[in-house]
Design a protein around this motif. Structure first.
Motif, PDB file in Angstrom:
ATOM      1  N   ASN A 166      -3.267   1.422  -3.764  1.00 63.00           N
ATOM      2  CA  ASN A 166      -3.192   0.076  -3.452  1.00 63.00           C
ATOM      3  C   ASN A 166      -1.732  -0.645  -2.815  1.00 63.00           C
ATOM      4  OD1 ASN A 166      -6.258   0.431  -4.537  1.00 63.00           O
ATOM      5  ND2 ASN A 166      -5.340  -0.948  -6.328  1.00 63.00           N
ATOM      6  N   ASP A 167      -1.553   0.165  -3.392  1.00 60.59           N
ATOM      7  CA  ASP A 167       0.627  -0.822  -2.521  1.00 60.59           C
ATOM      8  C   ASP A 167       0.733  -0.318  -1.001  1.00 60.59           C
ATOM      9  OD1 ASP A 167       0.978  -1.724  -5.533  1.00 60.59           O
ATOM     10  OD2 ASP A 167       2.343   0.075  -5.328  1.00 60.59           O
ATOM     11  N   ALA A 168      -0.125   1.197  -0.629  1.00 57.44           N
ATOM     12  CA  ALA A 168       0.558   1.271   0.325  1.00 57.44           C
ATOM     13  C   ALA A 168      -0.762   0.300   0.812  1.00 57.44           C
ATOM     14  CB  ALA A 168       0.061   2.822   0.771  1.00 57.44           C
ATOM     15  N   LEU A 169      -2.502   0.682   1.100  1.00 54.80           N
ATOM     16  CA  LEU A 169      -2.545  -0.511   1.785  1.00 54.80           C
ATOM     17  C   LEU A 169      -2.428  -2.520   2.056  1.00 54.80           C
ATOM     18  CD1 LEU A 169      -5.881  -1.250   3.107  1.00 54.80           C
ATOM     19  CD2 LEU A 169      -6.589  -1.590   0.804  1.00 54.80           C
ATOM     20  N   ALA A 170      -1.920  -2.479   0.245  1.00 48.88           N
ATOM     21  CA  ALA A 170      -1.238  -4.683   0.552  1.00 48.88           C
ATOM     22  C   ALA A 170      -0.269  -4.250   2.082  1.00 48.88           C
ATOM     23  CB  ALA A 170      -1.166  -4.266  -0.534  1.00 48.88           C
ATOM     24  N   GLU A 171       0.922  -2.782   1.640  1.00 48.95           N
ATOM     25  CA  GLU A 171       2.018  -3.025   2.543  1.00 48.95           C
ATOM     26  C   GLU A 171       1.652  -2.813   3.349  1.00 48.95           C
ATOM     27  OE1 GLU A 171       5.565  -3.046   2.281  1.00 48.95           O
ATOM     28  OE2 GLU A 171       5.395  -2.090   0.671  1.00 48.95           O
ATOM     29  N   GLY A 172       0.053  -2.131   4.664  1.00 48.94           N
ATOM     30  CA  GLY A 172      -0.201  -2.356   6.066  1.00 48.94           C
ATOM     31  C   GLY A 172      -0.598  -3.566   5.965  1.00 48.94           C
ATOM     32  N   VAL A 173      -0.980  -4.355   5.159  1.00 54.49           N
ATOM     33  CA  VAL A 173      -2.406  -5.258   5.208  1.00 54.49           C
ATOM     34  C   VAL A 173      -1.553  -6.423   6.290  1.00 54.49           C
ATOM     35  CG1 VAL A 173      -3.770  -7.154   4.612  1.00 54.49           C
ATOM     36  CG2 VAL A 173      -4.547  -4.735   4.315  1.00 54.49           C
ATOM     37  N   PHE A 174      -0.113  -6.664   5.032  1.00 57.17           N
ATOM     38  CA  PHE A 174       0.542  -7.898   4.936  1.00 57.17           C
ATOM     39  C   PHE A 174       1.541  -7.801   6.500  1.00 57.17           C
ATOM     40  CE2 PHE A 174       1.559  -8.846   0.489  1.00 57.17           C
ATOM     41  CZ  PHE A 174       0.264  -9.095  -0.046  1.00 57.17           C
ATOM     42  N   LEU A 175       1.523  -6.307   6.882  1.00 59.72           N
ATOM     43  CA  LEU A 175       2.615  -6.026   7.871  1.00 59.72           C
ATOM     44  C   LEU A 175       1.765  -6.622   9.061  1.00 59.72           C
ATOM     45  CD1 LEU A 175       4.908  -5.032   9.926  1.00 59.72           C
ATOM     46  CD2 LEU A 175       2.891  -2.527  10.155  1.00 59.72           C
TER      47      LEU A 175
END
Length: 336
Positions: A166-175
Protein backbone atom coordinates in the motif's frame (compact mmCIF):
# COMPACT_ATOMS: atom_id res chain seq x y z
CA UNK A 1 3.94 14.90 -0.34
CA UNK A 2 4.63 11.69 1.54
CA UNK A 3 1.76 9.28 2.32
CA UNK A 4 0.83 9.32 5.97
CA UNK A 5 1.69 6.38 8.20
CA UNK A 6 -0.65 3.41 8.71
CA UNK A 7 0.14 0.82 11.36
CA UNK A 8 -1.39 -2.28 12.96
CA UNK A 9 -1.91 -3.26 16.60
CA UNK A 10 -3.83 -6.04 18.26
CA UNK A 11 -7.26 -5.22 19.67
CA UNK A 12 -6.15 -5.79 23.26
CA UNK A 13 -3.76 -2.82 22.85
CA UNK A 14 -6.64 -0.37 22.50
CA UNK A 15 -5.87 1.38 25.77
CA UNK A 16 -7.35 4.54 27.25
CA UNK A 17 -4.80 6.77 25.48
CA UNK A 18 -6.29 5.82 22.11
CA UNK A 19 -9.86 6.04 23.39
CA UNK A 20 -9.39 9.73 24.17
CA UNK A 21 -8.73 10.49 20.49
CA UNK A 22 -10.86 9.99 17.39
CA UNK A 23 -11.70 6.35 16.80
CA UNK A 24 -13.95 4.19 14.63
CA UNK A 25 -16.21 1.30 15.62
CA UNK A 26 -18.03 -1.11 13.31
CA UNK A 27 -21.32 -2.36 14.81
CA UNK A 28 -23.29 -5.12 13.08
CA UNK A 29 -27.02 -5.32 12.41
CA UNK A 30 -27.49 -7.13 15.72
CA UNK A 31 -26.30 -4.08 17.61
CA UNK A 32 -23.82 -6.00 19.77
CA UNK A 33 -20.67 -4.38 21.12
CA UNK A 34 -17.57 -6.56 21.26
CA UNK A 35 -17.18 -7.42 24.96
CA UNK A 36 -13.50 -8.28 24.46
CA UNK A 37 -12.69 -4.72 23.47
CA UNK A 38 -10.91 -3.11 26.45
CA UNK A 39 -13.11 -0.01 26.58
CA UNK A 40 -13.23 2.40 29.50
CA UNK A 41 -16.38 1.52 31.52
CA UNK A 42 -17.95 4.93 30.90
CA UNK A 43 -17.24 4.62 27.19
CA UNK A 44 -18.65 1.09 26.98
CA UNK A 45 -21.81 2.09 28.84
CA UNK A 46 -22.32 5.12 26.62
CA UNK A 47 -21.99 3.11 23.39
CA UNK A 48 -24.18 0.23 24.59
CA UNK A 49 -26.88 2.69 25.55
CA UNK A 50 -26.72 4.36 22.14
CA UNK A 51 -26.90 1.14 20.11
CA UNK A 52 -29.97 0.06 22.08
CA UNK A 53 -31.81 3.19 20.94
CA UNK A 54 -33.92 3.77 17.84
CA UNK A 55 -31.35 6.29 16.58
CA UNK A 56 -28.88 3.45 15.94
CA UNK A 57 -31.49 1.24 14.27
CA UNK A 58 -32.38 4.12 11.94
CA UNK A 59 -28.83 4.27 10.55
CA UNK A 60 -28.83 2.74 7.09
CA UNK A 61 -26.55 -0.27 6.66
CA UNK A 62 -22.98 0.70 5.63
CA UNK A 63 -23.64 4.26 6.80
CA UNK A 64 -22.30 6.05 9.86
CA UNK A 65 -22.95 8.48 12.68
CA UNK A 66 -20.58 10.65 14.71
CA UNK A 67 -20.91 10.85 18.50
CA UNK A 68 -19.25 13.08 21.08
CA UNK A 69 -16.56 11.30 23.07
CA UNK A 70 -17.90 11.01 26.65
CA UNK A 71 -14.53 10.72 28.41
CA UNK A 72 -12.84 13.86 27.15
CA UNK A 73 -13.57 17.55 26.93
CA UNK A 74 -11.45 17.79 23.81
CA UNK A 75 -13.18 18.04 20.41
CA UNK A 76 -12.72 14.34 19.68
CA UNK A 77 -15.42 12.05 18.42
CA UNK A 78 -16.42 8.44 17.86
CA UNK A 79 -17.47 7.28 14.41
CA UNK A 80 -19.87 4.34 14.43
CA UNK A 81 -20.42 2.51 11.13
CA UNK A 82 -23.39 0.13 10.99
CA UNK A 83 -22.46 -2.94 8.95
CA UNK A 84 -24.24 -5.80 7.18
CA UNK A 85 -23.44 -9.42 7.90
CA UNK A 86 -21.96 -9.81 4.39
CA UNK A 87 -19.69 -7.01 3.19
CA UNK A 88 -18.48 -6.67 -0.39
CA UNK A 89 -15.37 -4.98 -1.81
CA UNK A 90 -17.26 -1.83 -2.81
CA UNK A 91 -18.34 -1.34 0.81
CA UNK A 92 -14.76 -1.77 2.05
CA UNK A 93 -13.81 1.06 -0.31
CA UNK A 94 -16.77 3.17 0.89
CA UNK A 95 -15.71 2.65 4.52
CA UNK A 96 -12.35 4.14 3.58
CA UNK A 97 -14.06 7.22 2.14
CA UNK A 98 -16.19 7.66 5.28
CA UNK A 99 -13.22 7.24 7.62
CA UNK A 100 -10.99 9.52 5.55
CA UNK A 101 -13.54 12.35 5.82
CA UNK A 102 -13.90 11.74 9.57
CA UNK A 103 -10.15 11.60 10.10
CA UNK A 104 -9.32 15.01 8.66
CA UNK A 105 -5.83 15.96 9.83
CA UNK A 106 -6.00 14.05 13.12
CA UNK A 107 -4.61 10.78 14.41
CA UNK A 108 -7.24 8.08 14.30
CA UNK A 109 -7.77 4.55 15.64
CA UNK A 110 -9.91 2.00 13.80
CA UNK A 111 -11.30 -1.06 15.58
CA UNK A 112 -11.40 -3.56 12.72
CA UNK A 113 -14.05 -6.14 13.61
CA UNK A 114 -14.95 -7.04 10.02
CA UNK A 115 -14.11 -10.57 8.90
CA UNK A 116 -12.36 -9.34 5.76
CA UNK A 117 -8.88 -7.92 5.05
CA UNK A 118 -8.49 -4.27 6.02
CA UNK A 119 -5.94 -3.44 3.30
CA UNK A 120 -8.47 -2.07 0.79
CA UNK A 121 -9.93 0.32 3.37
CA UNK A 122 -6.44 1.32 4.53
CA UNK A 123 -5.38 2.00 0.94
CA UNK A 124 -8.42 4.23 0.37
CA UNK A 125 -7.69 6.27 3.51
CA UNK A 126 -4.06 6.67 2.52
CA UNK A 127 -4.74 7.71 -1.07
CA UNK A 128 -7.41 10.21 -0.02
CA UNK A 129 -4.99 11.95 2.33
CA UNK A 130 -3.23 13.62 -0.62
CA UNK A 131 -2.99 17.42 -0.61
CA UNK A 132 -1.14 19.66 -3.07
CA UNK A 133 -0.34 22.97 -1.40
CA UNK A 134 3.41 23.35 -2.00
CA UNK A 135 2.94 26.37 -4.27
CA UNK A 136 0.55 28.32 -2.05
CA UNK A 137 1.92 31.61 -0.68
CA UNK A 138 0.02 31.03 2.56
CA UNK A 139 0.14 27.36 3.40
CA UNK A 140 -2.42 25.89 5.76
CA UNK A 141 -0.97 24.98 9.14
CA UNK A 142 -1.29 21.25 8.49
CA UNK A 143 0.17 18.68 10.82
CA UNK A 144 3.38 17.27 9.36
CA UNK A 145 2.46 13.68 10.09
CA UNK A 146 -0.62 11.90 11.36
CA UNK A 147 -1.15 8.23 12.12
CA UNK A 148 -3.91 5.80 11.29
CA UNK A 149 -3.86 2.70 13.51
CA UNK A 150 -5.89 -0.43 12.79
CA UNK A 151 -6.64 -2.49 15.93
CA UNK A 152 -7.47 -6.00 14.77
CA UNK A 153 -8.73 -9.16 16.41
CA UNK A 154 -6.22 -11.72 17.65
CA UNK A 155 -7.61 -14.35 15.25
CA UNK A 156 -7.09 -12.19 12.16
CA UNK A 157 -3.92 -12.95 10.26
CA UNK A 158 -2.18 -10.15 8.49
CA UNK A 159 1.08 -9.47 6.75
CA UNK A 160 3.12 -6.31 7.06
CA UNK A 161 3.90 -6.77 3.37
CA UNK A 162 0.29 -5.75 2.65
CA UNK A 163 0.91 -2.34 4.20
CA UNK A 164 4.29 -2.22 2.47
CA UNK A 165 2.56 -2.67 -0.90
CA UNK A 166 0.00 0.00 0.00
CA UNK A 167 2.83 2.41 0.88
CA UNK A 168 4.57 1.68 -2.42
CA UNK A 169 1.36 2.25 -4.37
CA UNK A 170 0.68 5.53 -2.55
CA UNK A 171 4.22 6.79 -3.23
CA UNK A 172 3.73 6.23 -6.96
CA UNK A 173 0.24 7.74 -7.04
CA UNK A 174 1.38 10.81 -5.10
CA UNK A 175 4.34 11.31 -7.48
CA UNK A 176 1.94 11.16 -10.42
CA UNK A 177 -0.42 13.68 -8.79
CA UNK A 178 2.43 16.03 -7.87
CA UNK A 179 3.72 16.07 -11.45
CA UNK A 180 0.27 16.65 -12.94
CA UNK A 181 -0.41 19.52 -10.52
CA UNK A 182 2.78 21.44 -11.32
CA UNK A 183 2.34 24.32 -13.80
CA UNK A 184 4.26 24.41 -17.08
CA UNK A 185 6.47 27.35 -16.08
CA UNK A 186 7.89 25.11 -13.33
CA UNK A 187 7.64 21.63 -14.86
CA UNK A 188 9.21 22.28 -18.26
CA UNK A 189 11.05 19.51 -20.10
CA UNK A 190 14.33 20.17 -18.28
CA UNK A 191 12.70 20.07 -14.84
CA UNK A 192 10.70 16.97 -15.75
CA UNK A 193 13.99 15.26 -16.65
CA UNK A 194 15.39 16.21 -13.20
CA UNK A 195 12.30 14.81 -11.46
CA UNK A 196 12.60 11.53 -13.35
CA UNK A 197 16.30 11.22 -12.57
CA UNK A 198 15.38 11.14 -8.86
CA UNK A 199 13.97 7.65 -9.49
CA UNK A 200 17.59 6.43 -9.55
CA UNK A 201 17.35 6.49 -5.75
CA UNK A 202 14.79 3.65 -5.73
CA UNK A 203 16.74 1.46 -8.17
CA UNK A 204 15.31 2.57 -11.50
CA UNK A 205 17.72 3.03 -14.40
CA UNK A 206 17.19 6.37 -16.15
CA UNK A 207 18.47 7.11 -19.65
CA UNK A 208 17.88 10.45 -21.39
CA UNK A 209 17.92 10.97 -25.16
CA UNK A 210 18.52 14.59 -26.16
CA UNK A 211 17.50 16.28 -29.43
CA UNK A 212 20.65 15.11 -31.21
CA UNK A 213 19.88 11.50 -30.19
CA UNK A 214 16.22 11.85 -31.17
CA UNK A 215 17.07 13.11 -34.66
CA UNK A 216 19.77 10.45 -35.12
CA UNK A 217 17.29 7.68 -34.28
CA UNK A 218 14.72 9.16 -36.66
CA UNK A 219 12.02 10.20 -34.15
CA UNK A 220 11.16 13.11 -36.42
CA UNK A 221 7.48 13.42 -35.48
CA UNK A 222 8.26 13.84 -31.78
CA UNK A 223 11.03 16.33 -32.56
CA UNK A 224 8.72 18.31 -34.86
CA UNK A 225 6.14 18.86 -32.10
CA UNK A 226 8.66 20.69 -29.91
CA UNK A 227 10.41 22.79 -32.59
CA UNK A 228 8.54 25.98 -31.65
CA UNK A 229 9.55 25.86 -27.98
CA UNK A 230 12.66 27.14 -26.24
CA UNK A 231 12.50 24.03 -24.02
CA UNK A 232 14.36 21.13 -25.64
CA UNK A 233 12.55 17.92 -26.53
CA UNK A 234 13.71 14.73 -24.82
CA UNK A 235 12.94 11.04 -24.54
CA UNK A 236 13.45 9.49 -21.11
CA UNK A 237 13.70 5.73 -20.73
CA UNK A 238 13.00 4.25 -17.28
CA UNK A 239 13.79 0.61 -16.50
CA UNK A 240 12.93 -1.54 -13.49
CA UNK A 241 14.41 -5.02 -13.90
CA UNK A 242 12.92 -7.06 -11.07
CA UNK A 243 12.00 -10.02 -13.27
CA UNK A 244 13.82 -13.20 -14.14
CA UNK A 245 17.08 -12.89 -16.00
CA UNK A 246 16.42 -12.59 -19.72
CA UNK A 247 12.68 -11.98 -19.28
CA UNK A 248 11.09 -9.81 -21.95
CA UNK A 249 10.04 -6.42 -20.54
CA UNK A 250 6.56 -4.96 -20.42
CA UNK A 251 6.69 -1.51 -22.05
CA UNK A 252 4.71 1.50 -20.82
CA UNK A 253 4.64 4.57 -23.05
CA UNK A 254 3.62 7.93 -21.62
CA UNK A 255 2.74 11.17 -23.43
CA UNK A 256 4.73 14.03 -21.89
CA UNK A 257 3.54 17.24 -23.56
CA UNK A 258 4.38 19.64 -20.72
CA UNK A 259 2.20 22.30 -22.35
CA UNK A 260 0.09 22.16 -25.49
CA UNK A 261 -0.78 25.61 -26.83
CA UNK A 262 -1.82 24.02 -30.09
CA UNK A 263 1.29 25.37 -31.80
CA UNK A 264 0.52 27.46 -34.90
CA UNK A 265 -3.00 25.94 -34.84
CA UNK A 266 -3.43 27.91 -31.62
CA UNK A 267 -6.05 26.76 -29.15
CA UNK A 268 -8.57 29.15 -27.59
CA UNK A 269 -7.80 30.36 -24.07
CA UNK A 270 -10.54 28.12 -22.66
CA UNK A 271 -9.11 25.14 -24.55
CA UNK A 272 -5.57 25.91 -23.42
CA UNK A 273 -6.04 26.49 -19.69
CA UNK A 274 -5.63 22.85 -18.63
CA UNK A 275 -2.97 21.93 -21.18
CA UNK A 276 -0.22 21.81 -18.55
CA UNK A 277 -1.82 18.45 -17.71
CA UNK A 278 -1.16 17.07 -21.19
CA UNK A 279 1.77 15.22 -19.64
CA UNK A 280 -0.42 13.08 -17.36
CA UNK A 281 0.43 9.91 -19.32
CA UNK A 282 4.13 10.47 -18.60
CA UNK A 283 3.31 11.08 -14.92
CA UNK A 284 1.41 7.78 -14.75
CA UNK A 285 4.37 5.88 -16.23
CA UNK A 286 6.73 7.49 -13.70
CA UNK A 287 4.36 6.64 -10.83
CA UNK A 288 3.92 3.02 -11.92
CA UNK A 289 7.69 2.48 -12.19
CA UNK A 290 8.26 4.04 -8.76
CA UNK A 291 5.57 1.88 -7.14
CA UNK A 292 6.98 -1.25 -8.82
CA UNK A 293 10.48 -0.50 -7.57
CA UNK A 294 9.40 0.31 -3.99
CA UNK A 295 7.29 -2.86 -3.86
CA UNK A 296 10.20 -4.85 -5.32
CA UNK A 297 7.88 -6.16 -8.02
CA UNK A 298 9.19 -9.27 -9.75
CA UNK A 299 8.65 -7.87 -13.22
CA UNK A 300 10.79 -6.31 -15.93
CA UNK A 301 9.25 -2.93 -16.81
CA UNK A 302 10.42 -0.30 -19.27
CA UNK A 303 8.82 3.15 -19.33
CA UNK A 304 9.29 5.37 -22.38
CA UNK A 305 8.40 9.05 -21.95
CA UNK A 306 8.48 11.64 -24.72
CA UNK A 307 8.91 15.16 -23.30
CA UNK A 308 7.99 18.07 -25.57
CA UNK A 309 6.30 21.47 -25.43
CA UNK A 310 4.01 22.45 -28.30
CA UNK A 311 4.38 26.20 -28.81
CA UNK A 312 4.16 28.67 -31.72
CA UNK A 313 7.49 30.13 -32.85
CA UNK A 314 9.66 30.84 -35.87
CA UNK A 315 10.74 27.19 -36.11
CA UNK A 316 7.34 25.69 -35.23
CA UNK A 317 5.73 22.84 -37.12
CA UNK A 318 3.33 24.22 -39.77
CA UNK A 319 -0.02 22.88 -41.01
CA UNK A 320 0.74 21.14 -44.28
CA UNK A 321 4.27 20.05 -43.35
CA UNK A 322 5.20 16.49 -44.30
CA UNK A 323 7.34 14.58 -41.80
CA UNK A 324 8.95 11.16 -42.12
CA UNK A 325 8.13 8.96 -39.12
CA UNK A 326 10.46 6.51 -37.37
CA UNK A 327 8.50 3.74 -39.09
CA UNK A 328 9.27 5.31 -42.46
CA UNK A 329 5.80 6.63 -43.29
CA UNK A 330 5.39 10.16 -44.63
CA UNK A 331 2.85 12.04 -42.52
CA UNK A 332 1.15 15.28 -43.58
CA UNK A 333 0.24 17.50 -40.63
CA UNK A 334 -3.13 19.25 -41.04
CA UNK A 335 -3.43 20.61 -37.49
CA UNK A 336 -0.52 21.16 -35.13
Amino acid sequence: MKPHNISIKRKKSFKLTYQKNKFVLFIGEDGKLDDELPLHSQMAGFIKKFISKKAFKNIALSKSITLDNPITLEPDYILIIRTKSLIDDKELYDFGKIISKFKGEDNISIIWSIDKPFTSTARTIQLRSYVFDGLKSKKNSRKKSTDTIFFINEKFKYSKSDLFKNDALAEGVFLCRDLVNLPANILNTNQFEKELKKLNKVGIKVRVLNEKDIKAIGMNLLFAVGKGSENPSKVVVLEWNGGKKGAEPTALVGKGVVFDSGGLSLKSSSGMVDMAMDMAGAAVVAGVLKSAALANMKEHLVGIIGLVENMPGPNALRPGDIIKSLKGDLIQVNNT
